[in-house]
Design a protein around this motif. Sequence first.
Motif, PDB file in Angstrom:
ATOM      1  N   UNK A   1       0.837  -1.192   0.000  1.00 10.98           N
ATOM      2  CA  UNK A   1       0.000   0.000   0.000  1.00 10.98           C
ATOM      3  C   UNK A   1       0.871   1.241   0.000  1.00 10.98           C
TER       4      UNK A   1
ATOM      5  N   UNK B   1      15.842   3.343   9.346  1.00  8.29           N
ATOM      6  CA  UNK B   1      14.484   3.759   9.692  1.00  8.29           C
ATOM      7  C   UNK B   1      14.519   4.887  10.727  1.00  8.29           C
TER       8      UNK B   1
ATOM      9  N   UNK C   1      10.606  -3.806  10.903  1.00 10.17           N
ATOM     10  CA  UNK C   1      10.340  -5.056  11.613  1.00 10.17           C
ATOM     11  C   UNK C   1      11.624  -5.487  12.307  1.00 10.17           C
TER      12      UNK C   1
ATOM     13  N   UNK D   1      12.497  -6.836  -0.435  1.00 13.26           N
ATOM     14  CA  UNK D   1      13.805  -6.994  -1.056  1.00 13.26           C
ATOM     15  C   UNK D   1      13.696  -7.572  -2.463  1.00 13.26           C
TER      16      UNK D   1
ATOM     17  N   UNK E   1      -0.165 -28.943  14.560  1.00 11.68           N
ATOM     18  CA  UNK E   1      -0.133 -30.131  15.411  1.00 11.68           C
ATOM     19  C   UNK E   1      -1.547 -30.473  15.870  1.00 11.68           C
TER      20      UNK E   1
ATOM     21  N   UNK F   1       7.699  -3.231  14.830  1.00 13.55           N
ATOM     22  CA  UNK F   1       7.016  -4.471  15.166  1.00 13.55           C
ATOM     23  C   UNK F   1       8.054  -5.558  15.360  1.00 13.55           C
TER      24      UNK F   1
ATOM     25  N   UNK G   1       7.258  -0.186   3.088  1.00 17.53           N
ATOM     26  CA  UNK G   1       6.701  -1.403   3.665  1.00 17.53           C
ATOM     27  C   UNK G   1       5.981  -1.019   4.943  1.00 17.53           C
ATOM     28  N   UNK G   2       4.752  -1.460   5.093  1.00 19.23           N
ATOM     29  CA  UNK G   2       4.049  -1.056   6.309  1.00 19.23           C
ATOM     30  C   UNK G   2       3.566  -2.246   7.117  1.00 19.23           C
ATOM     31  N   UNK G   3       3.889  -3.437   6.658  1.00 20.63           N
ATOM     32  CA  UNK G   3       3.486  -4.616   7.412  1.00 20.63           C
ATOM     33  C   UNK G   3       4.613  -5.636   7.359  1.00 20.63           C
ATOM     34  N   UNK G   4       4.609  -6.529   8.308  1.00 24.95           N
ATOM     35  CA  UNK G   4       5.657  -7.540   8.370  1.00 24.95           C
ATOM     36  C   UNK G   4       5.707  -8.328   7.066  1.00 24.95           C
TER      37      UNK G   4
ATOM     38  N   UNK H   1      -1.372 -24.601  21.256  1.00 31.58           N
ATOM     39  CA  UNK H   1      -0.886 -23.383  20.598  1.00 31.58           C
ATOM     40  C   UNK H   1      -0.427 -23.641  19.167  1.00 31.58           C
ATOM     41  N   UNK H   2      -0.042 -24.857  18.870  1.00 38.25           N
ATOM     42  CA  UNK H   2       0.477 -25.161  17.541  1.00 38.25           C
ATOM     43  C   UNK H   2      -0.661 -25.622  16.622  1.00 38.25           C
TER      44      UNK H   2
ATOM     45  N   UNK I   1      12.569   0.849   2.048  1.00 38.26           N
ATOM     46  CA  UNK I   1      11.934  -0.198   2.834  1.00 38.26           C
ATOM     47  C   UNK I   1      11.238   0.403   4.050  1.00 38.26           C
ATOM     48  N   UNK I   2      11.939   1.304   4.731  1.00 39.02           N
ATOM     49  CA  UNK I   2      11.358   1.906   5.935  1.00 39.02           C
ATOM     50  C   UNK I   2      10.120   2.711   5.587  1.00 39.02           C
ATOM     51  N   UNK I   3      10.114   3.303   4.401  1.00 40.30           N
ATOM     52  CA  UNK I   3       8.995   4.184   4.051  1.00 40.30           C
ATOM     53  C   UNK I   3       7.830   3.409   3.444  1.00 40.30           C
TER      54      UNK I   3
ATOM     55  N   UNK J   1      15.704   8.133   9.062  1.00 41.61           N
ATOM     56  CA  UNK J   1      14.652   8.771   8.267  1.00 41.61           C
ATOM     57  C   UNK J   1      13.581   9.369   9.161  1.00 41.61           C
TER      58      UNK J   1
ATOM     59  N   UNK K   1      -7.816 -16.612  11.600  1.00 43.80           N
ATOM     60  CA  UNK K   1      -7.912 -15.175  11.880  1.00 43.80           C
ATOM     61  C   UNK K   1      -9.345 -14.685  11.710  1.00 43.80           C
TER      62      UNK K   1
ATOM     63  N   UNK L   1       7.313  -6.415   4.425  1.00 41.69           N
ATOM     64  CA  UNK L   1       8.708  -6.196   4.793  1.00 41.69           C
ATOM     65  C   UNK L   1       9.604  -7.294   4.229  1.00 41.69           C
TER      66      UNK L   1
ATOM     67  N   UNK M   1      -0.866   2.880  10.209  1.00 42.47           N
ATOM     68  CA  UNK M   1       0.359   2.416   9.549  1.00 42.47           C
ATOM     69  C   UNK M   1       0.865   3.417   8.518  1.00 42.47           C
TER      70      UNK M   1
ATOM     71  N   UNK N   1       6.650   5.453   9.551  1.00 50.10           N
ATOM     72  CA  UNK N   1       7.644   4.617   8.902  1.00 50.10           C
ATOM     73  C   UNK N   1       7.598   3.272   9.610  1.00 50.10           C
ATOM     74  N   UNK N   2       8.115   2.273   8.960  1.00 50.47           N
ATOM     75  CA  UNK N   2       7.939   0.938   9.526  1.00 50.47           C
ATOM     76  C   UNK N   2       9.258   0.181   9.552  1.00 50.47           C
TER      77      UNK N   2
END
Lengths: 395, 300
Positions: free
Chosen positions: A30, B28, B199, A73, A278, B42, A63-66, A274-275, A59-61, B31, A167, A69, B192, B196-197
């Motif tokens: 996004x 990060x 991980x 690359x 399994x 995160x 990517x906003x989710x894991x 938790x798994x 990347x810092x700017x 910036x 989820x 992220x 978000x 800035x983000x």
Amino acid sequence: MKTTKFIHSADGSSERMQGFMAHLRANGLRVGPDEFRYSMKALETIDVLSPHDVRLACKAICASKAHGYTQFDDLFDAYWMNGGYEKFSVQQNSNQAGSDTRKSFSQEVSDADTSNGSGDPDEADDESEGESAQHGEGKLTGSRIRNIEGVDLRQMMTPEALARAEQVARKLAASMRDRRSRRRRASQRGHTLNMRKIMRASIATGGDPIHLFKQRRPERPVNVLALLDVSGSMMVYSRVFLAFLKGLVSNEQRTEAYLFHTSLIQVSDVMRDSDTLRAINRLSLIAQGFGGGTRIGASLNLFNQQYAAKSVNGRSVVIIFSDGYDTDPPELIAKALKRLKKRGCRIIWLNPLKGWKDYAPVAQGMAAALPYLDLFAAANTLDSLAALKPHLVKL
Amino acid sequence: MQDTMSWQSLQCELERLAYVASDELAMALHLSMTLGRPLLLEGAAGVGKTEIAKALSQLQDSKLIRLQCYEGLDASTAIYEWNYQRQLLSIRASHEVASCDRDLSIDEVDAHIFSDKYLLKRPLLEAITQDEPPVLLIDEVDRADEEFEAYLLELLSDFQISIPEMGTIQATSKPLVILTSNGTRDLSDALRRRCLYSYVDYPDKATEMAILHKRDPDIDSRLATQIVGFVQALRKEDLEKKPGVAEMLDWAAALSGMGIVDITDDPTIMQSTLVCLLKTQADKAQIPVEVTQRLAGSFV
């Protein structure tokens, strides 16, 4: 690695950057005009000749989710490092290793992804239509957001898909659980003023309301009881539903889960494992042990006798996942549901077949059950499950 | 002066303060400082998300204002609140004065009791009204309710806070905002996209060694290798709660405090020190003595 396309060497770095943003957008990140503006600004403060620096900054700017992220690359390499314009997607990467069926699924996913990226939602729908035609199964409607939600649950076997199902269930459970009483109780962290208490206390201070007391509507959470049909006819859906069930149960002690086919067992404890994988495998083993037909009526009866007295009350919601194909006479279902209904609970029946085109509840068991249901809904795609939310809130 | 610092020198400076930041994190942060945008971090618990804010405030020699989020956190505990009792007393007092002198108009009283004097500043308001730009740490933002995220939006994008009775308060100095999240629930896209983000992952072996040496310079290098190797191996096991960097440091402190020089020496003592690393009953059952020995032996 050659960097012929790198920023400094291209004329019009801002156009190239804009192209990069479009590339990211096409791949599901996004990014908007803000990100572009900040990226351009960031380039002024760093060494633009170093690909490493530019990569880190973007990347810092952008990517906003894991999830984005880890993907970033590859996308960066593809655009700036002569990696070609190949579109990457996480599903594609992680699924490619699987068996043949998995491969075809991921292929469809990435196809749908591409058409989604082009910004034409109608196209995405066409895609899933074509896909269902290929398999010769019922038409699925209402897939809006992303491919994965619209895929029939039978094809969803990947860990990502299962996690997604879990989820969705967790969100549904939360929306059901979050109930408040209509009355108000005194509380330190309330949202409204407790006028009665304030006035009473103000007598001591000569009529001045020095101390403010608050009140809130206490929570009256519903307890969810989920009954999942794991008979032969439901087997194709069972893994996803198990993940869904697990999401419902999660850490909430008030939620109970049961499996049934010819008999009924309580599996809440296994579900709290938790798994996920399994737990699912353990349950699959249990489920395989039975086999044979479905005896919905008898199972519901058993549920009435053994568990309902203890756990079903006016604040309960009983969710039954089943296709309604029963080897018992249909009167048994009707009788069991009638008895269950007398406890004041609400009953939801989720039927994966209902999402199919031209479905009518012709299965006798299903027809017999209908009068006792508060909600009878489709459950063949994640979308249809997620669409239950407004109904569940109202129940 | 901080603004002109490149990200590499920022990384070095942080390292001097015993915080080893990855390239990604350092960029990060850099910036975030130069663009004046909040930074959302995160990652799993115990990878040093909160520590970074502390290190930054030390580095900039500025105040650290921390807001710990929890379920039910609301505007009155996070942003501002009127000092109600004081307002009330003031109204009473003004009445008594007024009766012998002249009546104050309603507007005058209003302006008086809704002035700065009667405003109780909570962390967020405090952070934007400082003379020197502070570091504002909004810790575990995922624990707060979704409605609280909405309160944050105005602050994070424009660095201002609207108080209906007073108008909008602009930031006198832009704080450096760090938000952390453990991912217990998904944050809204609106939040978000204002940040800035980065991980923050578990550190690799070399980084973790560097961290251990920074935090505990006296540690025997052989023991340090063993500790880091063991913890790295332990993270690959199937655990409910993987040990973070903080746990590793605790364990290292425990081992060196007990005078242990080689973790393979005494299996029983080794096993008993695992209380520093394994934090649930299930995890403890998962790692019996045999597994511990296997993990410890594999890299000696």
